[in-house]
Design an enzyme around this catalytic site. Structure first.
Site, PDB file in Angstrom:
ATOM      1  CB  CYS A  35      -0.908  -0.001   1.227  1.00 41.47           C
ATOM      2  SG  CYS A  35       0.004   0.116   2.792  1.00 41.47           S
ATOM      3  CB  CYS A  46       0.928   4.767   7.531  1.00 37.61           C
ATOM      4  SG  CYS A  46      -0.413   4.916   6.332  1.00 37.61           S
ATOM      5  CD  GLU A  68      -2.785   1.310  13.208  1.00 34.49           C
ATOM      6  OE1 GLU A  68      -3.896   1.885  13.164  1.00 34.49           O
ATOM      7  OE2 GLU A  68      -2.399   0.480  12.358  1.00 34.49           O
ATOM      8  CB  THR A 128      -5.194   1.692   9.833  1.00 29.33           C
ATOM      9  OG1 THR A 128      -3.903   1.092   9.947  1.00 29.33           O
ATOM     10  CG2 THR A 128      -5.191   3.072  10.462  1.00 29.33           C
TER      11      THR A 128
END
Length: 335
Positions: free
Chosen positions: A36, A120, A150, A188
């Site tokens: 990604c 990110c 995260e 996410t």
């Protein structure tokens, strides 16, 4: 900020529209898959830092959750550490794509480390949401997996306001101060379906629960899950290329099974594919997690071709064009 916008054009080709060849054996190849924009940015950040500063470069945790990427960068002189106190004072430290808490930034500053933040931007967005709603004195219900980097980074932005909700089964233990000031945020890389199941359970308990200003589950996670759902009903087997500590890769296996695949397995490399999985199989689906380089997928395709699965047919559900700029410290070095 992104330098382009995601372009999702809907289902271009579903698995049911893909013809089966006369030989019967086929591979359905999910598109999109693999890297990604956030992973591409993070990996390029480390590569550019190596080019500009030379080895060693230190990275806190894994830059992305992929074994091959970490091993390859290690061979080039990247040293992966668990915490900032393992980094020699004054050295260069890169923060991973998963983000870090303010406490980690402070600890790095205390050691006079030069830092580059490869978080990110979509994770950074969730951090900003956590800070915003903490300032407004909300109880923040963070849906995610305990121990994931995260989640630790996001929760660290407002530890007195954030409660972790690790799946639907954790909902009953949640308590809030004011049911009119409760919002949910999420990691996410979760399964969209499981996240919404958790949200539904939370809303049963807290009818005034507010939604985040925009989707927290990233576009790439959603797109990869949609592609798997499109092809899974046609598949006797779905092979997901990805590492076991990659949340979004693990979720793809679950999504494949939930969408009708008869079997699904997670592998890092083609050599981990057990050829016994192919017994009696006509259709194999292949996809990969958002931190997986395409060379690993090609290895699986080549292995399957050796066992009669030479017909590879794409199942395309979205086109991705999103690109994130490198961290400001490296932009001048970008070719």
């Amino acid at each position: 900020m992104s330098s382009a916008v995601p372009l999702n054009v809907g289902i271009v080709q579903s698995a049911s529209a893909v013809p089966t060849t006369a030989g019967g054996k086929r591979v359905l190849l999910a598109e999109p898959r693999g890297y990604c924009a956030g992973v591409d940015r993070a990996v390029e950040t480390v590569e550019k830092a190596l080019e500009r500063h030379g080895a060693p470069i230190y990275v806190r945790k894994e830059i992305v959750h992929n074994r091959h990427v970490v091993e390859t960068l290690s061979e080039r002189g990247v040293i992966f550490v668990g915490e900032t106190d393992e980094v020699p004072e004054g050295s260069l430290l890169v923060f991973s794509a998963h983000g870090v808490s303010p406490a980690v930034h402070s600890a790095a500053a205390d050691r006079r480390l030069r830092t580059i933040d490869a978080t990110c931007p979509l994770v950074t967005k969730v951090h900003q949401e956590a800070k915003r709603f903490a300032r407004d004195d909300y109880d923040i219900l963070l849906i995610g997996h305990e121990g994931h980097e995260e989640v630790e980074g996001t929760a660290g932005e407002a530890p007195e306001h954030v409660q972790l909700v690790d799946g639907p089964e954790s909902v009953d233990s949640v308590s809030v101060r004011d049911e009119s000031k409760v919002i949910w945020l999420s990691q996410t890389t979760l399964s969209v379906d499981e996240t919404m199941e958790t949200v539904a359970r939370l809303r049963q308990r807290f009818p005034l629960l507010q939604d985040p200003p925009s989707d927290d589950i990233c576009y790439a996670t959603q797109n990869r899950q949609v592609a798997v759902k499109a092809m899974a009903p046609e598949c006797d087997l779905v092979i997901v290329v990805g590492s076991r500590n990659s949340s979004n890769s693990v979720r793809l296996v679950e999504v494949a099974l939930g969408a009708g695949a008869k079997a699904s397995y997670l592998v890092d490399y083609a050599r981990e594919v057990d050829t016994a999985w192919l017994d009696g199989v006509q259709t194999v689906g292949i996809t990969s997690g958002a931190s997986v380089p395409e060379v690993l997928v090609r290895g699986v395709i080549d292995l399957l071709a050796e066992h009669g699965f030479a017909d590879v047919q794409p199942v395309t559900t979205a086109n991705e064009t999103l690109v994130f700029a490198l961290p400001r410290e490296l932009r001048a070095a970008r070719s």
